[in-house]
Design a protein around this motif. Sequence first.
Motif, short mmCIF file in Angstrom:
data_model
loop_
_atom_site.label_atom_id
_atom_site.label_comp_id
_atom_site.label_asym_id
_atom_site.label_seq_id
_atom_site.Cartn_x
_atom_site.Cartn_y
_atom_site.Cartn_z
N ASP A 80 67.89 124.74 7.15
CA ASP A 80 67.52 123.20 6.73
C ASP A 80 66.16 122.97 7.13
O ASP A 80 65.59 123.15 8.23
CB ASP A 80 68.50 122.34 7.74
N LEU A 81 65.28 122.62 6.10
CA LEU A 81 63.87 122.31 6.15
C LEU A 81 63.60 120.75 6.16
O LEU A 81 62.37 120.33 6.18
CB LEU A 81 63.10 122.98 5.08
N ALA A 82 64.84 119.82 5.97
CA ALA A 82 64.75 118.48 5.60
C ALA A 82 64.16 118.01 7.01
O ALA A 82 65.14 117.29 7.81
CB ALA A 82 65.85 117.92 5.19
N ALA A 83 63.25 118.00 7.33
CA ALA A 83 62.57 117.16 8.75
C ALA A 83 61.05 116.99 8.44
O ALA A 83 60.57 117.67 7.59
CB ALA A 83 62.98 118.03 9.98
N THR A 84 60.44 116.36 9.43
CA THR A 84 59.01 116.13 9.40
C THR A 84 58.32 117.32 9.88
O THR A 84 58.56 117.71 10.82
CB THR A 84 58.68 114.74 10.37
N PRO A 85 57.42 117.85 8.84
CA PRO A 85 56.56 118.94 9.51
C PRO A 85 55.70 118.63 10.69
O PRO A 85 55.31 117.28 11.00
CB PRO A 85 55.52 119.15 8.27
N PRO A 86 55.59 119.80 11.55
CA PRO A 86 56.22 121.04 11.49
C PRO A 86 57.55 120.95 11.97
O PRO A 86 57.78 120.34 12.87
CB PRO A 86 55.30 121.76 12.37
N VAL A 87 58.30 121.86 11.11
CA VAL A 87 59.79 121.85 11.54
C VAL A 87 60.15 123.02 12.53
O VAL A 87 59.46 124.18 12.12
CB VAL A 87 60.48 122.16 10.20
N THR A 88 60.25 122.91 13.52
CA THR A 88 60.55 123.82 14.73
C THR A 88 61.68 124.31 14.50
O THR A 88 62.65 123.90 14.77
CB THR A 88 60.37 123.05 16.03
N MET A 89 61.68 125.75 14.55
CA MET A 89 62.95 126.60 14.75
C MET A 89 62.63 127.36 15.89
O MET A 89 61.57 128.09 16.24
CB MET A 89 63.14 127.48 13.40
N MET A 90 63.97 127.75 16.80
CA MET A 90 63.85 128.50 17.87
C MET A 90 64.87 129.54 17.78
O MET A 90 66.10 129.17 17.25
CB MET A 90 64.06 127.60 19.06
N LEU A 91 64.60 130.78 17.85
CA LEU A 91 65.50 131.80 17.87
C LEU A 91 65.76 132.21 19.29
O LEU A 91 64.81 132.69 19.97
CB LEU A 91 64.75 132.96 17.06
N VAL A 92 67.18 132.29 19.46
CA VAL A 92 67.49 132.96 20.80
C VAL A 92 68.47 133.97 20.76
O VAL A 92 69.01 134.22 19.81
CB VAL A 92 68.23 131.65 21.61
N GLY A 93 68.69 134.47 21.91
CA GLY A 93 69.73 135.95 21.88
C GLY A 93 69.38 136.66 22.99
O GLY A 93 68.26 136.75 23.77
N LEU A 94 70.29 137.63 22.77
CA LEU A 94 69.80 139.05 24.14
C LEU A 94 68.77 139.91 23.56
O LEU A 94 68.38 140.03 22.31
CB LEU A 94 71.20 139.89 24.17
#
Length: 496
Positions: A94-108
Amino acid sequence: MFETLSERLSGILDKLTRRGALSEADVAEAMREVRRALLEADVALDVVRDFTERVKEKAVGQDVVRAIAPGQMVIKIVHDELVRTLGSDAQGIDLAATPPVTMMLVGLQGSGKTTTTAKLAKRLKARDKQKVLMASLDTRRPAAQEQLRVLGEQTGVATLPIIAGENPAQITERAIKAAKTGGYDVLLLDTAGRTHIDEELMAEVAAVETIAQPHETLLVADALTGQDAVNLARNFDERVALTGIVLTRVDGDGRGGAALSMRAVTGKPIKLIGVGEKLDALEEFHPERIAGRILGMGDVVGLVEKAIETVEIDKAQKIAAKVKKGAFDLEDLAEQLKQMQKLGGMGGVLNMLPGIGKVKKQLDAANLDDRILKRQQAIIGSLTRAERKNPKLLNASRKKRVASGSGTSVQDINKLVKMHRQMADMMKSMGKKRGMFSSLFGGGPAPEMPAELPSGGLPPMPPGGFPGLSGLPPGLPGLPGGLPRGLPGLPKAKKR
């Protein structure tokens, strides 16, 4: 991908289609086998129980009893329930947000977060035309930040400069500021991982989430870990607001348990799947297409989409113009072989075609692997320019020279020349026709692709193949002529 599960389910459902009428006992027996197959594929027990109960309830209804082909109706029910279990509708990033669109990747640690970050960045840049900034928050794993920087250079995506001594919270704040001042559309935060879930890891991820307020929080999980991946998703979802899941190493997962369990158990959509080590081996997760692959129905739409993405249009047009004139030489064949490898090689293409699962053993016996494509490219690379333009120049002495230079045999060269001749004849005839696929070879404009496939099923593979796949033989399973005894240019199966 899902080979083991696909083989088991296809065998079970094939038994039903051979029977003219189905009793409740027949369905019950089939569901017991389906249940066993799903459990062996490492699908969660609750998911298996719900799935088989839903299928059984619908399969013993009046619609199946009155159907002209009850077995086919049961297959449709199984397909629909697989789609429902996998998540019904595809949900992309989903890119429907005010730039910059922040995305966080989590995991082991070891799940592939850093590589997935680079793959996602490349995808967003190439497909969505986004200006992307990547930042590594992993201050614990040696060279983790340096790894992301190198991947950024390989993909042409900017990375946040490394400053020694900063903690993840400080890096996050600096990354957000840099993304805003630099006019970036998307900011990808690659968080640290551990070999196991602990309080320190969760506290760090939660702190970063509070600062970054990410629009997307994606859990990167290894599909090969099966039920552990499902438990991992549960644990992370309790501490951070997950918006989706990225399954890695799906290409090596013959069982499919994680994919089938994730959505049903966590309620979180699988948004992307990693299907290889290369930086472009990241695909959107389409439940309906995955269900089709599991049941041996193939994924023609996915194959066409992949072809559209990978085929270099200018080169294809040049080849089309030459074909129209009847001049398809070995240089053009080499280009076709390169396109085949970009689409995932021979195996990757065949696995997406309908009916391939039913003849998998025959294909395995035919040694259909990418070594054949590489061998053919080596032969063409050992030819002179004149020989590539005119294969008729290849006499006995020239073939011996080429065989020595390419590390192959004269028989291999003869097979390649024969394959080229067959392709040239086929493509020349295709160039004289009109229609969607013949236009690829100079035969007229192509109509628009339909938004959806017809309800009656998948169309047969056209004789000319798909873009970049014109070397694919016309007699594949489910098509007129059935499986050919020997594919052009490939060795015949050895008798045991």
